[in-house]
Enzyme design. Structure first.
Site, PDB file in Angstrom:
ATOM      1  N   LYS A 273     -11.611   1.292  -2.461  1.00  0.00           N
ATOM      2  CA  LYS A 273     -10.499   1.870  -3.219  1.00  0.00           C
ATOM      3  C   LYS A 273     -10.833   1.809  -4.714  1.00  0.00           C
ATOM      4  CE  LYS A 273      -7.539   1.366   0.670  1.00  0.00           C
ATOM      5  NZ  LYS A 273      -6.939   0.407   1.600  1.00  0.00           N
TER       6      LYS A 273
ATOM      7  N   SER B 136       0.796  -1.222   0.000  1.00  0.00           N
ATOM      8  CA  SER B 136       0.000   0.000   0.000  1.00  0.00           C
ATOM      9  C   SER B 136       0.832   1.276   0.000  1.00  0.00           C
ATOM     10  CB  SER B 136      -0.956   0.001   1.188  1.00  0.00           C
ATOM     11  OG  SER B 136      -0.252  -0.104   2.411  1.00  0.00           O
TER      12      SER B 136
ATOM     13  N   HIS C 247      -5.179  -2.847  -2.931  1.00  0.00           N
ATOM     14  CA  HIS C 247      -4.748  -1.893  -3.961  1.00  0.00           C
ATOM     15  C   HIS C 247      -4.627  -2.493  -5.351  1.00  0.00           C
ATOM     16  CE1 HIS C 247      -4.063   1.300  -1.040  1.00  0.00           C
ATOM     17  NE2 HIS C 247      -3.737   0.308  -0.235  1.00  0.00           N
TER      18      HIS C 247
HETATM   19  C1  LIG Z   1      -7.069   0.248   3.029  1.00  0.00           C
HETATM   20  C2  LIG Z   1      -6.487  -1.065   3.350  1.00  0.00           C
HETATM   21  C3  LIG Z   1      -7.146  -1.950   4.207  1.00  0.00           C
HETATM   22  C4  LIG Z   1      -8.376  -1.559   4.976  1.00  0.00           C
HETATM   23  O1  LIG Z   1      -9.504  -1.540   4.180  1.00  0.00           O
HETATM   24  P1  LIG Z   1     -10.735  -0.633   4.634  1.00  0.00           P
HETATM   25  O2  LIG Z   1     -11.884  -1.147   3.864  1.00  0.00           O
HETATM   26  O3  LIG Z   1     -10.357   0.761   4.316  1.00  0.00           O
HETATM   27  O4  LIG Z   1     -10.886  -0.848   6.113  1.00  0.00           O
HETATM   28  C5  LIG Z   1      -6.612  -3.204   4.374  1.00  0.00           C
HETATM   29  N1  LIG Z   1      -5.472  -3.566   3.762  1.00  0.00           N
HETATM   30  C6  LIG Z   1      -4.798  -2.738   2.957  1.00  0.00           C
HETATM   31  C7  LIG Z   1      -3.538  -3.204   2.297  1.00  0.00           C
HETATM   32  C8  LIG Z   1      -5.277  -1.456   2.734  1.00  0.00           C
HETATM   33  O5  LIG Z   1      -4.591  -0.616   1.965  1.00  0.00           O
END
Ligand SMILES: *Cc1c(COP(=O)(O)O)cnc(C)c1O
Length: 386
Positions: free
Chosen positions: A237, A177, A205
């Site tokens: 995302k 990330s 991602h």
């Molecule tokens: C954003 C993210 C999460 C968390 O997901 P949410 O739905 O925002 O709680 C988990 N793992 C990674 C690698 C992330 O980037």
């Protein structure tokens, strides 16, 4: 009770350039944001495909509110599991080529719930050193023996697996990330098989964003459910909505329904969010141009940044961080960029290792090449003069 030590702690954070504060946004997510009445070009969102405010996704959400109302009323296991949730789960299973998929209210909760449901005190969890906080927290909360291996270091992982007893679970980000590089998932799958370990990938991602059809990191490597038995993806995302899911075998999903506490003891996401996500999924599948464009923009930036002599991470994804090092300097640069009309967030410890603060530049399929060039110009002026 005197809480004066809290003030001391906050002061210490500020002195180290580690104080965090929020920006208040007055517009929908998109490549242009309205901040304090000013229009700013956004280079830090995870809305990679530009779907968070897509008219079809918005329309699906509104139409579903007319059918289901707003709140889901309870957890999935009580009376919160609607036709909309169920249909989305079936479509996600189909799209990922897995037997079944299970919705979670957030990715953070999915990761915590899955790891703790699968492991106990006599087991071991193996985590890449750069894994997302939610994976680390899940590993710690499970009570299993917690082992971290150097970033992508297969020989270190193998050695640790050799010495482990009980059930073994390897956990990794798919696309890291804060770095933007890919996990060596093909090698991880082989290593997992050799050591009779489970493999879990968090594709927050990559899902929707990489792979020819947007299937994410498992599509990129062509890995089946047998090779990567636990696939977690988020919907907030690339998909532009909210929530998360875990996909895998019938056995896995039924186990999670019985045992994942963050599934059982929380309110289901609103059904309208599920319907909006179904609309996103259609766009993800149909509009390959969004992934192609994203790739082009990231390449353009990476090439331009290299020409300027900036230090980039080894990333081929839509995440293109510029390494700065010192936290305060990263924050100052981010402020300067904002003054110049660009939103790029400074990422600091403990999100990233000490001494590796960075400007995390991310792209959206809605950016224009000209905006990438403008960002490069601003970086040149600000970074190379300061
Ligand atoms: C954003 C993210 C999460 C968390 O997901 P949410 O739905 O925002 O709680 C988990 N793992 C990674 C690698 C992330 O980037």
């Amino acid at each position: 009770m005197a809480l004066s030590h809290l003030a001391d702690n906050l002061e210490a954070l500020a002195e180290q350039g580690l104080y965090r504060s929020r920006r208040v946004i007055a517009s929908p997510q998109g490549i242009k944001l309205n901040i304090d009445g000013k229009s700013i070009v956004n280079f830090c969102s995870n809305d990679y495909l530009g779907l968070a405010n897509h008219p079809k996704v918005v329309q699906a959400f509104k139409a579903a509110v007319d059918v289901y109302g707003v709140g889901s009323g309870s957890a999935h296991l009580i009376c919160g599991h609607s036709i909309a949730h169920h249909a989305l789960e079936e479509e996600l299973a189909d799209f990922t080529g897995r037997d079944r998929a299970l919705l979670f209210s957030t990715g953070y909760m999915a990761n915590i719930g899955v790891i703790a449901a699968l492991l106990g005190r006599s087991d071991s969890v193996f985590e890449d050193r750069l894994n997302h906080a939610s994976l680390l927290d899940g590993g710690l909360m499970s009570g299993a023996r917690f082992k971290r291996y150097g970033h992508g270091n297969m020989s270190e992982l193998s050695a640790k697996l050799d010495n482990a007893t009980g059930n073994k679970l390897i956990v990794t980000d798919g696309v890291f990330s804060m770095d933007g590089d890919f996990a060596p998932l093909d090698k991880l799958a082989v290593t997992a098989k050799q050591h009779d370990a489970w493999l879990m990938v968090d594709d927050a991602h990559g899902f929707g964003v990489i792979g020819e059809h947007g299937g994410g990191i498992v599509e990129h490597y062509g890995l089946s459910q047998d090779e990567v038995p636990i696939l977690m993806g988020t919907l907030g995302k690339g998909f532009g909505t909210f929530g998360a899911f875990v996909a895998g075998s019938e056995l896995l999903i039924e186990t999670l329904i019985q045992k994942a506490r963050t599934y059982i003891y929380t309110t289901a996401l609103p059904a309208a969010v599920a319907e909006a996500t179904r609309a996103s999924l259609k766009i993800v599948i149909a509009e390959t141009w969004r992934r192609d464009k994203l790739q082009k923009l990231a390449e353009r930036f990476s090439l331009g940044a290299a020409q300027l002599g900036l230090t980039l991470m080894h990333s081929v994804s839509a995440i293109q961080p510029v390494l700065i090092g010192d936290s305060q300097r990263a924050v100052n640069l981010s402020h300067e960029l904002l003054k110049a009309g660009f939103l790029v967030s400074a990422i600091r410890p403990p999100t990233v290792p000490q001494g590796s603060a960075r400007l995390r530049v991310t792209f959206s399929a809605l950016h224009e090449e000209q905006q990438v060039d403008q960002l490069l110009d601003a970086l040149e002026k600000i970074l190379l003069s300061a």
